[in-house]
Motif scaffolding. Structure first.
Motif, PDB file in Angstrom:
ATOM      1  N   THR A   1      96.075  11.392  52.273  1.00  0.00           N
ATOM      2  CA  THR A   1      97.010  10.305  52.020  1.00  0.00           C
ATOM      3  C   THR A   1      97.619   9.847  53.334  1.00  0.00           C
TER       4      THR A   1
ATOM      5  N   ASN B   1      98.245   5.522  49.229  1.00  0.00           N
ATOM      6  CA  ASN B   1      99.692   5.326  49.113  1.00  0.00           C
ATOM      7  C   ASN B   1     100.157   3.923  49.464  1.00  0.00           C
ATOM      8  N   GLY B   2      99.300   3.152  50.138  1.00  0.00           N
ATOM      9  CA  GLY B   2      99.698   1.819  50.579  1.00  0.00           C
ATOM     10  C   GLY B   2      98.483   0.998  50.944  1.00  0.00           C
TER      11      GLY B   2
ATOM     12  N   ARG C   1      98.078   3.398  44.317  1.00  0.00           N
ATOM     13  CA  ARG C   1      99.377   3.029  43.750  1.00  0.00           C
ATOM     14  C   ARG C   1      99.235   1.825  42.834  1.00  0.00           C
TER      15      ARG C   1
ATOM     16  N   GLU D   1     104.026   5.638  42.706  1.00  0.00           N
ATOM     17  CA  GLU D   1     104.105   6.419  43.938  1.00  0.00           C
ATOM     18  C   GLU D   1     104.570   7.853  43.668  1.00  0.00           C
TER      19      GLU D   1
ATOM     20  N   LEU E   1     101.601   9.922  42.498  1.00  0.00           N
ATOM     21  CA  LEU E   1     100.315   9.691  43.164  1.00  0.00           C
ATOM     22  C   LEU E   1      99.638  11.002  43.567  1.00  0.00           C
TER      23      LEU E   1
END
Length: 223
Positions: free
Chosen positions: A51, A100-101, A120, A181, A184
């Motif tokens: 991550t 995560n993004g 996410r 989130e 996750l």
């Protein structure tokens, strides 16, 4: 600290990239591979979750670094980059990318090299933006996409370089699941352990099976 590994008591190794946008250059690739070495040396590790920290899973190649390098450094970088991608593809543990993004270009390639992907649901895009900056996708990069993306996903996320949200990525089968989130990592761990089930799978056997089922054919050194 660029990349960290947290070995948890349940056998999950969580590798976290902590380099801001987590762009790829020779330094960050070494940090990432050193972390993979740690995981492989730890015999108690049963699954690997990767991550990022903050807004990005990875924003791809460090283009500012790359454009000031000598040609021989760029050639070395290309080899290390794709060797790293295939190392993840053939890693001897179940691998899950906890996205995560934002996950662009080289970061998206890394995510696709995992066995599973959880993204996410509320924030972040996955996309290959090479089309928008006039870069062709050939050779080793195309080989990964060809093996991992459906024709529909290839059309939307690569050919037309659309920024794909989590819910869209599930529909296109780019990722397996979406989660908030807060859940996750736990969902990613669950998927990794479910892959093992109650089976006793030896690391060497798993790696050999991955290499047999998803063989690497393109020789980056001939670029």
């Amino acid at each position: 600290m660029g990349v960290t590994v947290d070995f948890q008591n349940d056998g999950c190794a969580i590798l976290t990239m902590r380099n801001g946008q987590n762009r790829w250059n020779l330094t960050t690739l070494k940090q990432f591979n050193d972390a993979l070495d740690e995981v492989e040396k730890n015999e108690s590790a049963r699954i690997l979750v990767t991550t990022g920290e903050g807004k990005f899973y990875s924003n791809g190649i460090d283009v500012d670094w790359r454009k000031i390098q000598r040609q021989e450094i760029i050639a070395k970088f290309n080899i290390v980059l794709w060797d790293t991608m295939w190392r993840v593809m053939h890693f001897p543990l179940p691998t899950v990318a906890a996205i995560n993004g934002h996950c662009f270009a080289g970061g998206a390639f890394l995510a696709m090299c995992h066995d599973y992907r959880v993204m996410r649901s509320d924030r972040g895009w996955i996309s290959w933006n090479e089309m928008l900056i006039s870069i062709r996708i050939r050779g080793p990069s195309y080989e990964i996409l060809q093996r991992k993306l459906s024709r529909e996903a290839l059309r939307e996320s690569v050919i037309f370089a659309k920024r794909i949200t989590g819910p869209e990525a599930v529909k296109l089968k780019i990722v397996d699941k979406i989660e908030l989130e807060t859940n996750l990592i736990s969902r990613s761990k669950q998927i990794g352990f479910e892959a093992l089930g109650k089976n006793v799978i030896k690391r060497d056997d798993l790696q050999i099976m991955k290499k047999d089922m998803i063989p690497r054919k393109f020789d980056v050194s001939k670029l």
